[in-house]
Design a protein around this motif. Structure first.
Motif, short mmCIF file in Angstrom:
data_model
loop_
_atom_site.label_atom_id
_atom_site.label_comp_id
_atom_site.label_asym_id
_atom_site.label_seq_id
_atom_site.Cartn_x
_atom_site.Cartn_y
_atom_site.Cartn_z
N GLY A 79 -21.57 87.23 -9.04
CA GLY A 79 -21.18 86.02 -8.31
C GLY A 79 -20.95 84.85 -9.25
N LEU A 80 -20.99 83.65 -8.68
CA LEU A 80 -20.68 82.44 -9.47
C LEU A 80 -21.96 81.97 -10.18
CD1 LEU A 80 -18.17 80.95 -10.10
CD2 LEU A 80 -18.35 79.76 -7.93
N LEU B 87 -22.49 75.22 -9.13
CA LEU B 87 -23.70 76.03 -8.92
C LEU B 87 -24.30 75.82 -7.53
CD1 LEU B 87 -25.47 75.81 -12.40
CD2 LEU B 87 -24.24 77.75 -11.43
N LEU C 261 -22.88 75.90 -4.83
CA LEU C 261 -22.29 76.80 -3.84
C LEU C 261 -23.08 78.11 -3.70
CD1 LEU C 261 -18.47 76.46 -4.62
CD2 LEU C 261 -19.77 75.35 -2.78
N ALA C 262 -23.81 78.50 -4.75
CA ALA C 262 -24.55 79.77 -4.73
C ALA C 262 -23.66 80.91 -4.22
CB ALA C 262 -25.83 79.65 -3.90
N ALA C 263 -22.45 80.98 -4.74
CA ALA C 263 -21.47 81.96 -4.23
C ALA C 263 -21.75 83.36 -4.76
CB ALA C 263 -20.06 81.52 -4.63
N VAL C 264 -22.03 84.27 -3.85
CA VAL C 264 -22.34 85.66 -4.24
C VAL C 264 -21.06 86.50 -4.23
CG1 VAL C 264 -24.71 85.56 -3.38
CG2 VAL C 264 -22.88 86.32 -1.85
#
Lengths: 150, 89
Positions: B13-14, B51, B53-56
């Motif tokens: 992820g991000l 960060l 966004l916690a994009a997985v």
């Protein structure tokens, strides 16, 4: 996920003495090993070093998030090291790093790791850091982190 | 303004290093660039923002570019995300 849920007063070190990045990472690794949170300080230190070599984990505003995965860990932990003099940690904004949020994750915890970084970023972005630097005791710092979560 | 959706396909992820690459690339354009996920929109030139966004893996990110170099910015950032930030998986 709130930052206070991820750390503990025992994991807050307001008096880090290291005079360079490696010194800080080594000291944090040794303190976590002394408390029994990780087995070998040297292994943790080397993993953190390897990650920094890929690119600095400094986020700007005087904060860095050195991190790595470690086998055998039961849960993600966040240790907080305060280095009052500031350390050159190759931050993009050129600011010396005064607060290190050390994140150690178990294997296969990618989502939890991302949510942890998000919690730290949100807290820093909301301007909570300067007050932390005025505090000296781990309990006070923990309380501020807990009170300033939103 | 260019707005489109990009799927995040890299396994981690991000995460911080991917976010740093994205911020560095976004910073090379004068366009205003934002990334949005689940109703949260952040400045793509700020690592603290990205960060957040916690994009997985599997997230559908909305990329918006607005400015004179919006076309090249959108292309470059889409390529970076679709190439998994150069990561093997």
């Amino acid at each position: 996920m709130h930052l206070a849920e991820l750390t503990d007063p025992e994991l807050i070190f307001p008096d880090i003495k290291g005079s360079d990045g490696d010194g800080v990472l080594r000291e944090l690794a040794e303190r976590l090993a002394a408390l029994g949170h990780v087995r070998k300080a040297e292994v943790l230190f080397q993993r953190l070093r390897e990650r920094e070599e890929l690119g600095s984990t400094a986020l700007g505003r005087g904060v860095a998030v050195p991190h790595c995965r470690l086998q055998g860990l039961s849960e993600l932990l966040v240790a907080i090291g305060v280095c009052r003099d500031g350390i050159d940690f190759a931050a993009e904004d050129g600011e010396p790093v005064r607060v290190f949020f050390l994140v150690v994750s178990p294997n296969n915890a990618a989502a939890e790791h991302l949510h942890c970084l998000a919690a730290i970023s949100k807290w820093v972005k909301n301007g909570r850091l300067p007050r932390l630097l005025e505090l000296e005791e781990p309990d006070e710092i923990y309380r501020w982190i807990d009170d300033s979560n939103d | 303004m260019i707005v489109h959706t990009v799927k995040l396909t890299n396994r981690l992820g991000l995460h911080a290093r991917a976010a740093a690459k994205l911020v560095h690339l976004a910073g090379q354009f004068s366009a205003e660039i934002t990334l949005a996920l689940d109703g949260e929109s952040v400045d793509a030139k700020s690592i603290l923002g990205i960060l957040l966004l916690a994009a997985v893996q599997g997230s559908d990110l909305t990329l918006s570019c607005d400015g004179v170099d919006e076309d090249s910015a959108a292309t470059a950032l889409t390529d970076l995300i679709e190439s998994r930030f150069g990561e093997p998986e």
